[in-house]
Write a protein that holds these residues in place. Structure first.
Motif, PDB file in Angstrom:
ATOM      1  N   ARG A  40      10.437   3.862 -52.708  1.00 52.86           N
ATOM      2  CA  ARG A  40       9.895   4.835 -51.756  1.00 52.86           C
ATOM      3  C   ARG A  40      10.153   6.215 -52.327  1.00 52.86           C
ATOM      4  O   ARG A  40      11.303   6.647 -52.414  1.00 52.86           O
ATOM      5  CB  ARG A  40      10.544   4.687 -50.394  1.00 52.86           C
ATOM      6  CG  ARG A  40       9.964   5.637 -49.390  1.00 52.86           C
ATOM      7  CD  ARG A  40      10.465   5.384 -48.013  1.00 52.86           C
ATOM      8  NE  ARG A  40       9.775   6.276 -47.096  1.00 52.86           N
ATOM      9  CZ  ARG A  40       9.921   6.265 -45.815  1.00 52.86           C
ATOM     10  NH1 ARG A  40      10.737   5.395 -45.263  1.00 52.86           N
ATOM     11  NH2 ARG A  40       9.268   7.102 -45.054  1.00 52.86           N
ATOM     12  N   GLY A  41       9.080   6.878 -52.738  1.00 53.10           N
ATOM     13  CA  GLY A  41       9.239   8.164 -53.412  1.00 53.10           C
ATOM     14  C   GLY A  41       9.979   7.965 -54.710  1.00 53.10           C
ATOM     15  O   GLY A  41       9.551   7.207 -55.572  1.00 53.10           O
ATOM     16  N   THR A  42      11.125   8.616 -54.840  1.00 48.28           N
ATOM     17  CA  THR A  42      11.941   8.465 -56.050  1.00 48.28           C
ATOM     18  C   THR A  42      13.201   7.636 -55.785  1.00 48.28           C
ATOM     19  O   THR A  42      14.093   7.595 -56.607  1.00 48.28           O
ATOM     20  CB  THR A  42      12.356   9.845 -56.603  1.00 48.28           C
ATOM     21  OG1 THR A  42      13.112  10.536 -55.605  1.00 48.28           O
ATOM     22  CG2 THR A  42      11.140  10.659 -57.002  1.00 48.28           C
ATOM     23  N   ARG A  43      13.256   6.977 -54.650  1.00 48.37           N
ATOM     24  CA  ARG A  43      14.419   6.162 -54.304  1.00 48.37           C
ATOM     25  C   ARG A  43      14.081   4.684 -54.474  1.00 48.37           C
ATOM     26  O   ARG A  43      13.104   4.196 -53.931  1.00 48.37           O
ATOM     27  CB  ARG A  43      14.838   6.448 -52.869  1.00 48.37           C
ATOM     28  CG  ARG A  43      16.020   5.701 -52.343  1.00 48.37           C
ATOM     29  CD  ARG A  43      17.339   5.981 -52.992  1.00 48.37           C
ATOM     30  NE  ARG A  43      17.682   7.378 -53.035  1.00 48.37           N
ATOM     31  CZ  ARG A  43      18.746   7.843 -53.669  1.00 48.37           C
ATOM     32  NH1 ARG A  43      19.550   7.024 -54.301  1.00 48.37           N
ATOM     33  NH2 ARG A  43      19.008   9.114 -53.696  1.00 48.37           N
ATOM     34  N   LEU A  44      14.900   3.979 -55.274  1.00 47.94           N
ATOM     35  CA  LEU A  44      14.736   2.542 -55.507  1.00 47.94           C
ATOM     36  C   LEU A  44      15.780   1.806 -54.672  1.00 47.94           C
ATOM     37  O   LEU A  44      16.967   2.127 -54.726  1.00 47.94           O
ATOM     38  CB  LEU A  44      14.933   2.218 -56.986  1.00 47.94           C
ATOM     39  CG  LEU A  44      14.813   0.754 -57.390  1.00 47.94           C
ATOM     40  CD1 LEU A  44      13.383   0.269 -57.201  1.00 47.94           C
ATOM     41  CD2 LEU A  44      15.257   0.565 -58.830  1.00 47.94           C
ATOM     42  N   TYR A  45      15.333   0.840 -53.873  1.00 46.75           N
ATOM     43  CA  TYR A  45      16.215   0.020 -53.044  1.00 46.75           C
ATOM     44  C   TYR A  45      16.229  -1.394 -53.613  1.00 46.75           C
ATOM     45  O   TYR A  45      15.176  -1.957 -53.871  1.00 46.75           O
ATOM     46  CB  TYR A  45      15.706  -0.038 -51.603  1.00 46.75           C
ATOM     47  CG  TYR A  45      15.664   1.309 -50.928  1.00 46.75           C
ATOM     48  CD1 TYR A  45      16.735   1.754 -50.166  1.00 46.75           C
ATOM     49  CD2 TYR A  45      14.549   2.135 -51.060  1.00 46.75           C
ATOM     50  CE1 TYR A  45      16.700   2.997 -49.541  1.00 46.75           C
ATOM     51  CE2 TYR A  45      14.511   3.377 -50.445  1.00 46.75           C
ATOM     52  CZ  TYR A  45      15.588   3.800 -49.686  1.00 46.75           C
ATOM     53  OH  TYR A  45      15.550   5.026 -49.086  1.00 46.75           O
ATOM     54  N   VAL A  46      17.418  -1.931 -53.809  1.00 44.81           N
ATOM     55  CA  VAL A  46      17.571  -3.275 -54.355  1.00 44.81           C
ATOM     56  C   VAL A  46      18.378  -4.106 -53.367  1.00 44.81           C
ATOM     57  O   VAL A  46      19.531  -3.788 -53.076  1.00 44.81           O
ATOM     58  CB  VAL A  46      18.285  -3.253 -55.726  1.00 44.81           C
ATOM     59  CG1 VAL A  46      18.398  -4.658 -56.282  1.00 44.81           C
ATOM     60  CG2 VAL A  46      17.574  -2.327 -56.695  1.00 44.81           C
TER      61      VAL A  46
END
Length: 70
Positions: A40-46
């Motif tokens: 999301r945008g420049t945020r990566l969620y793992v």
């Protein structure tokens, strides 16, 4: 594009030009059996279920630059 590698305990950056990939996150970064990723945008969620490692599930977040490894 990024992909979760559950058994290999990594996150791969997939290069659309040729389908090759490079590993951008590993267990050393806090992964515990990653099952899915979201950007999301420049945020990566793992999301990690930690099935293989018998540890607590977690969510790792990191800043992601498109076209850059971290």
């Amino acid at each position: 594009m990024v992909g979760a590698l559950n058994i290999a305990n990594g996150i791969a950056l997939i290069h659309p030009e040729d389908g090759s990939h490079s590993i951008i996150l590993t267990g050393e970064d806090g992964l515990q059996g990653p099952t899915s990723v979201a950007l999301r945008g420049t945020r990566l969620y793992v999301l990690s279920a930690a099935f293989v490692l018998d540890a607590k599930p977690n969510i790792l977040t990191t800043h992601f630059h498109r076209g850059h490894d971290h």
